[in-house]
Design a protein around this motif. Structure first.
Motif, PDB file in Angstrom:
ATOM      1  N   ASP A 154      12.630 -15.383  -7.642  1.00  0.00           N
ATOM      2  CA  ASP A 154      11.352 -16.041  -7.877  1.00  0.00           C
ATOM      3  C   ASP A 154      10.197 -15.331  -7.179  1.00  0.00           C
ATOM      4  O   ASP A 154       9.090 -15.286  -7.695  1.00  0.00           O
ATOM      5  N   TYR A 155      10.448 -14.770  -6.016  1.00  0.00           N
ATOM      6  CA  TYR A 155       9.418 -14.067  -5.257  1.00  0.00           C
ATOM      7  C   TYR A 155       9.995 -12.762  -4.740  1.00  0.00           C
ATOM      8  O   TYR A 155      11.191 -12.653  -4.473  1.00  0.00           O
ATOM      9  N   THR A 156       9.114 -11.786  -4.568  1.00  0.00           N
ATOM     10  CA  THR A 156       9.491 -10.529  -3.928  1.00  0.00           C
ATOM     11  C   THR A 156       8.248  -9.916  -3.317  1.00  0.00           C
ATOM     12  O   THR A 156       7.122 -10.222  -3.742  1.00  0.00           O
ATOM     13  N   TRP A 157       8.451  -9.090  -2.311  1.00  0.00           N
ATOM     14  CA  TRP A 157       7.352  -8.409  -1.653  1.00  0.00           C
ATOM     15  C   TRP A 157       7.740  -6.956  -1.438  1.00  0.00           C
ATOM     16  O   TRP A 157       8.775  -6.663  -0.860  1.00  0.00           O
ATOM     17  N   VAL A 158       6.907  -6.053  -1.913  1.00  0.00           N
ATOM     18  CA  VAL A 158       7.036  -4.625  -1.656  1.00  0.00           C
ATOM     19  C   VAL A 158       5.978  -4.328  -0.603  1.00  0.00           C
ATOM     20  O   VAL A 158       4.789  -4.592  -0.819  1.00  0.00           O
ATOM     21  N   MET A 159       6.405  -3.837   0.539  1.00  0.00           N
ATOM     22  CA  MET A 159       5.467  -3.647   1.640  1.00  0.00           C
ATOM     23  C   MET A 159       5.595  -2.242   2.234  1.00  0.00           C
ATOM     24  O   MET A 159       6.645  -1.609   2.125  1.00  0.00           O
ATOM     25  N   ALA A 160       4.492  -1.816   2.850  1.00  0.00           N
ATOM     26  CA  ALA A 160       4.451  -0.503   3.495  1.00  0.00           C
ATOM     27  C   ALA A 160       3.653  -0.611   4.785  1.00  0.00           C
ATOM     28  O   ALA A 160       2.893  -1.563   4.986  1.00  0.00           O
ATOM     29  N   ARG A 161       3.823   0.360   5.634  1.00  0.00           N
ATOM     30  CA  ARG A 161       3.093   0.384   6.904  1.00  0.00           C
ATOM     31  C   ARG A 161       1.632   0.797   6.707  1.00  0.00           C
ATOM     32  O   ARG A 161       0.823   0.667   7.616  1.00  0.00           O
ATOM     33  N   THR A 162       1.311   1.290   5.531  1.00  0.00           N
ATOM     34  CA  THR A 162      -0.055   1.702   5.195  1.00  0.00           C
ATOM     35  C   THR A 162      -0.534   0.876   3.998  1.00  0.00           C
ATOM     36  O   THR A 162       0.286   0.412   3.198  1.00  0.00           O
ATOM     37  N   PRO A 163      -1.858   0.691   3.853  1.00  0.00           N
ATOM     38  CA  PRO A 163      -2.353  -0.154   2.764  1.00  0.00           C
ATOM     39  C   PRO A 163      -2.194   0.449   1.369  1.00  0.00           C
ATOM     40  O   PRO A 163      -2.283  -0.275   0.378  1.00  0.00           O
ATOM     41  N   THR A 164      -1.959   1.731   1.293  1.00  0.00           N
ATOM     42  CA  THR A 164      -1.708   2.374   0.003  1.00  0.00           C
ATOM     43  C   THR A 164      -0.535   3.337   0.153  1.00  0.00           C
ATOM     44  O   THR A 164      -0.236   3.810   1.258  1.00  0.00           O
ATOM     45  N   ILE A 165       0.120   3.588  -0.969  1.00  0.00           N
ATOM     46  CA  ILE A 165       1.214   4.566  -1.015  1.00  0.00           C
ATOM     47  C   ILE A 165       1.005   5.427  -2.261  1.00  0.00           C
ATOM     48  O   ILE A 165       0.200   5.083  -3.130  1.00  0.00           O
ATOM     49  N   SER A 166       1.732   6.510  -2.344  1.00  0.00           N
ATOM     50  CA  SER A 166       1.597   7.386  -3.510  1.00  0.00           C
ATOM     51  C   SER A 166       2.074   6.668  -4.770  1.00  0.00           C
ATOM     52  O   SER A 166       2.890   5.740  -4.704  1.00  0.00           O
ATOM     53  N   GLN A 167       1.583   7.109  -5.911  1.00  0.00           N
ATOM     54  CA  GLN A 167       2.005   6.518  -7.181  1.00  0.00           C
ATOM     55  C   GLN A 167       3.503   6.718  -7.394  1.00  0.00           C
ATOM     56  O   GLN A 167       4.187   5.818  -7.890  1.00  0.00           O
ATOM     57  N   ALA A 168       4.019   7.861  -6.989  1.00  0.00           N
ATOM     58  CA  ALA A 168       5.459   8.130  -7.133  1.00  0.00           C
ATOM     59  C   ALA A 168       6.278   7.135  -6.308  1.00  0.00           C
ATOM     60  O   ALA A 168       7.280   6.591  -6.790  1.00  0.00           O
ATOM     61  N   ASP A 169       5.861   6.893  -5.077  1.00  0.00           N
ATOM     62  CA  ASP A 169       6.556   5.908  -4.234  1.00  0.00           C
ATOM     63  C   ASP A 169       6.442   4.508  -4.832  1.00  0.00           C
ATOM     64  O   ASP A 169       7.415   3.751  -4.856  1.00  0.00           O
ATOM     65  N   TYR A 170       5.241   4.160  -5.299  1.00  0.00           N
ATOM     66  CA  TYR A 170       5.030   2.849  -5.910  1.00  0.00           C
ATOM     67  C   TYR A 170       5.974   2.668  -7.109  1.00  0.00           C
ATOM     68  O   TYR A 170       6.669   1.656  -7.209  1.00  0.00           O
TER      69      TYR A 170
END
Length: 182
Positions: free
Chosen positions: A137-153
């Protein structure tokens, strides 16, 4: 009916309806081990299937602090509806499930409900993570930085879909921070 009772009933109905869909899927496998002190700190929400409280979150950030008793104090900060809105906060406590390698928690926003929290992916350098739930029902993709590369995303979203989530439900919350992230 009090607001807390309405929230409990609403949460219960959401969990029950999501459980019907998730019943056909296997349980989500957590990562083998989470080094809790290393996992603590600030995580920017890069993508999510949000709860109703965070559907319009701008600059969402989850911060974890390990407590002396082994529980995790969590602070979720965001601006509701725009970058110019006041900062809102939701505080909760994470209770690490014994013998889970610290990868499965019960997160309690309000008593007595503890929502499932599974660290389903954690990059080796602790720079990116996916938190999931068996209910899908819920999920969170998180990173230590506010943006990540498109490939990582793209790779992280592919992992979320492989876990059994629908790509169409995933939202990329707006993140706009001054240099340095704060």
């Amino acid at each position: 009916m009090s607001m807390s009772k309405i929230l409990l009933v609403t949460l219960g109905l959401m969990i029950a309806s999501a459980a019907v869909h998730a019943a056909d899927l296997p349980p989500i496998k957590p990562v083998a081990q989470v080094d809790l002190p290393r996992f603590m700190g600030k995580w920017y929400v890069i993508a999510t299937i949000p709860t109703r409280f965070e559907k319009h979150a701008y600059n969402p950030v989850e911060t974890y602090t390990l407590q002396a008793d082994g529980n995790i104090y969590t602070q979720f900060h965001f601006r509701n509806g725009g970058f110019d809105k006041p900062v809102k906060a939701i505080h909760s406590t994470g209770f690490v499930k014994a013998e889970s390698g610290n990868a499965v928690w019960g997160v309690q926003v309000f008593w007595p409900v503890k929502a499932q929290y599974i660290v389903a992916y954690l990059k080796d350098d602790y720079s990116q993570t996916i938190v999931a739930r068996d209910a899908r029902d819920y999920t969170w993709v998180m990173a230590r930085t506010p943006t990540i590369s498109q490939a990582d995303y793209d790779a992280l979203i592919a992992r979320v879909v492989k876990l059994g989530y629908a790509a169409k439900d995933i939202r990329k919350p707006p993140q706009a921070w001054p240099a340095g992230g704060d």
